[in-house]
Write a protein that holds these residues in place. Structure first.
Motif, mmCIF file in Angstrom:
data_model
loop_
_atom_site.group_PDB
_atom_site.id
_atom_site.type_symbol
_atom_site.label_atom_id
_atom_site.label_comp_id
_atom_site.label_asym_id
_atom_site.label_seq_id
_atom_site.Cartn_x
_atom_site.Cartn_y
_atom_site.Cartn_z
ATOM 1 N N ARG A 17 2.254 1.812 -3.460
ATOM 2 C CA ARG A 17 1.215 2.312 -4.359
ATOM 3 C C ARG A 17 0.884 3.771 -4.045
ATOM 4 N NH1 ARG A 17 -1.646 -2.706 -3.130
ATOM 5 N NH2 ARG A 17 -1.299 -4.224 -4.773
ATOM 6 N N ASP B 288 -16.863 -1.894 -2.078
ATOM 7 C CA ASP B 288 -16.340 -0.542 -1.866
ATOM 8 C C ASP B 288 -17.356 0.389 -1.220
ATOM 9 O OD1 ASP B 288 -13.855 -1.092 -2.861
ATOM 10 O OD2 ASP B 288 -14.241 -0.329 -4.869
ATOM 11 N N ASN C 168 -9.152 -2.030 -8.876
ATOM 12 C CA ASN C 168 -7.683 -2.081 -8.755
ATOM 13 C C ASN C 168 -7.038 -2.043 -10.134
ATOM 14 O OD1 ASN C 168 -6.727 -2.074 -6.051
ATOM 15 N ND2 ASN C 168 -7.582 -4.119 -5.734
ATOM 16 N N LYS C 169 -7.654 -2.760 -11.087
ATOM 17 C CA LYS C 169 -7.157 -2.750 -12.468
ATOM 18 C C LYS C 169 -7.286 -1.351 -13.080
ATOM 19 C CE LYS C 169 -5.945 -4.528 -16.531
ATOM 20 N NZ LYS C 169 -6.238 -3.422 -17.444
ATOM 21 N N ASP D 112 0.824 -1.205 0.000
ATOM 22 C CA ASP D 112 0.000 0.000 0.000
ATOM 23 C C ASP D 112 0.857 1.254 0.000
ATOM 24 O OD1 ASP D 112 -2.255 -1.547 0.009
ATOM 25 O OD2 ASP D 112 -2.610 -1.387 2.159
ATOM 26 N N GLU E 109 -4.556 0.796 -11.657
ATOM 27 C CA GLU E 109 -3.273 0.406 -12.239
ATOM 28 C C GLU E 109 -3.123 1.010 -13.639
ATOM 29 O OE1 GLU E 109 -0.645 -1.248 -11.023
ATOM 30 O OE2 GLU E 109 -1.648 -1.259 -9.081
ATOM 31 N N HIS F 213 -8.497 4.113 -2.796
ATOM 32 C CA HIS F 213 -8.554 2.899 -1.963
ATOM 33 C C HIS F 213 -9.760 2.070 -2.386
ATOM 34 C CE1 HIS F 213 -8.088 0.254 1.452
ATOM 35 N NE2 HIS F 213 -9.386 0.386 1.665
ATOM 36 N N THR F 214 -9.532 0.818 -2.724
ATOM 37 C CA THR F 214 -10.620 -0.041 -3.187
ATOM 38 C C THR F 214 -10.394 -1.484 -2.752
ATOM 39 O OG1 THR F 214 -11.796 -0.832 -5.165
ATOM 40 C CG2 THR F 214 -9.445 -0.403 -5.408
ATOM 41 N N GLU F 215 -11.500 -2.196 -2.581
ATOM 42 C CA GLU F 215 -11.465 -3.629 -2.287
ATOM 43 C C GLU F 215 -11.887 -4.434 -3.510
ATOM 44 O OE1 GLU F 215 -10.329 -4.715 0.530
ATOM 45 O OE2 GLU F 215 -10.208 -2.769 1.521
ATOM 46 N N PRO G 24 -11.398 -5.924 -7.241
ATOM 47 C CA PRO G 24 -10.333 -6.252 -8.207
ATOM 48 C C PRO G 24 -10.452 -5.454 -9.505
ATOM 49 C CG PRO G 24 -11.235 -8.255 -7.240
ATOM 50 C CD PRO G 24 -12.109 -7.127 -6.777
#
Length: 468
Positions: free
Chosen positions: A136, A325, A156-157, A133, A160, A149-151, A153
């Motif tokens: 990032r 989220d 998250n992509k 973390d 990224e 901030h995320t839970e 996937p």
């Protein structure tokens, strides 16, 4: 010093925990989830050890299962590690809780060495996650950190992809439903680009009349048309050396599409009424909730322009696909509206979070934000209660399809849960039909008022909820 929250009715378990803590640690024992939440509200805890039987009793009354029963703990303390203590008979259910978000499980009888081992493993995992973390977060500026901030996937992509494309000058095409945060993401890309100190100009193409769109984007000369009393710079010129965000790009006219294509290809534009080219250096981020490829096939959007815009596509998932989220987004909105409206709201009722997780969110994040803002204005206590939210938020699709068929459970347990779910749905319908009146509801259900009160307590139903 690390603190442990222990939910168990077995005093021997507490003794074993006290023996296992070689370092100075705080142990807070309790016997129910309600008591545990109260302790967590006043003490910071690192680990929650909970008896599987106690957790199951709470989850029985919740169609969303163990995840919803544990959700209030994560909402109050997002970094909390939850470990389930289980017997051999309930091992399958313990595994199910891990699948739904718990960190691990431990078998009875609880042994001090095993407790120390599992704590050390979780500490190591926390350390690795903390380092990831941190690395990032070095990319994101301080104001953006809560947003990224995320839970989920899929999100998250997305982030990224943002990290990869932000430092470049590539054109970005953001797609997704209305209200998913395309405008916020565009601002995030600009803020983390090499153009961060230059202008960021946002244009909602769908909100500008077709007759004015070209003038707004590319400018005009004095006398170019009726009402053009002076020369005007377009948004592209204002955004020179910076970023322009074109929202609802699929709505622009064919002639504006040609001019936009020239800007993307050559960096040149012509003001309306001028024969002179103006050179601009602008990074373009476009967004749409339509299928541009489909529009191209229907000859409503230029294919060559689509390829120029679609250099780096990013698709944002709808909120219904990233419900993990919702607690974090809710917490962030509450903090913002506390500052905006001078409120001191510290929490949100678990029933509201449960409703949030069941709701389909057709308006996505924007709808969630608006609902939270309205409730913060209305709420007079320090906790957002169900009464501060629209009644339709608590109207669920109470059909048999909502019964969760967990193949990790024995058939008898699935059958028991199914019967309880049918009872709960039936009682809600009866109480709704009779506007919460106990005598009429009991008569309609063919039970005594005493039996009805008992069933309502069992399923956490209150007649006040149905008087609306």
């Amino acid at each position: 010093m690390r603190n442990f929250l222990l939910v168990s009715r077995d005093h021997e378990v507490l003794t074993v925990f006290e023996k296992s803590c070689t370092e100075k640690a705080g142990i807070f024992p309790c016997s129910s989830l309600v008591e545990a939440l109260s302790i967590l509200n006043s003490h910071r805890c690192d680990f929650l050890f909970i008896d599987m039987e106690i957790l199951r009793r709470t989850a029985r009354n919740n169609a969303s299962g163990y995840k919803a029963a544990l959700q209030p703990f994560w909402l109050q303390c997002p970094s909390l590690d939850i470990v389930v203590m289980t017997s051999q008979e309930m091992l399958r259910e313990a595994v199910s809780t891990v699948k739904q978000g718990a960190s691990d499980y431990i078998m009875y009888p609880v042994i001090a060495d095993e407790i120390r081992l599992i704590i050390n493993n979780l500490k190591d995992s926390q350390q690795v996650q903390s380092e990831l973390d941190y690395l990032r977060d070095q990319f994101w500026d301080r104001d953006s950190a809560p947003f990224v901030h995320t839970e989920c996937p899929a999100m998250n992509k997305v982030f990224e992809d943002v990290r990869a494309v932000a430092p470049t000058k590539s054109t970005v095409l953001l797609t997704g439903e209305t209200g998913t945060g395309k405008g916020v993401l565009a601002g995030l890309i600009h803020k983390h680009s090499n153009r961060r100190d230059e202008p960021f100009i946002s244009v909602h193409c769908g909100a500008i009349p077709d007759t004015l769109l070209e003038s707004e984007l590319f400018g005009h000369e004095k006398g170019a048309f009726t009402g053009a009393i002076k020369k005007k710079q377009g948004r592209f010129e204002v955004a020179h050396n910076g970023t322009i965000f074109l929202d609802e790009i699929g709505t622009i006219t064919p002639s504006a599409q040609i001019k936009l294509l020239q800007v993307l290809q050559d960096g040149l534009l012509q003001r309306i009424g001028s024969e002179q080219d103006t050179r601009v250096n602008v990074r373009v981020i476009a967004a749409t909730n339509e299928d541009l490829k489909q529009l191209c096939e229907e000859k409503k959007f230029r294919q060559d322009l689509y390829y120029r815009l679609n250099v780096f596509p990013i698709e944002l998932p709808p909120l219904r696909d990233r419900k993990e989220d919702i607690p974090g987004l809710t917490e962030g909105f509450i903090r913002r509206f506390n500052r905006l409206y001078a409120k001191e709201i510290v929490d949100i009722h678990p029933q509201v979070i449960d409703a949030f997780l069941k709701y389909s969110w057709p308006g996505n994040i924007r709808e969630l934000e608006n609902i939270i803002e309205r409730s913060c204005i209305i709420e007079r206590s320090s906790i957002l209660s169900p009464d501060s939210f629209p009644a339709e938020l608590f109207v669920y699709d109470d059909t048999l399809t909502r019964i969760q068929m967990d193949t990790m459970l024995p058939l008898a347990e699935v059958r028991r849960r199914g019967i309880e779910e049918i009872e709960r749905c039936y009682l809600k319908d009866v109480l709704s039909s009779n506007k919460g009146k106990i005598n009429r509801s009991a008569e309609a259900a063919g039970v005594s008022t005493r039996q009805l009160h008992k069933l309502m307590r069992k399923y956490g139903l209150k007649r006040e909820e149905f008087r609306r």
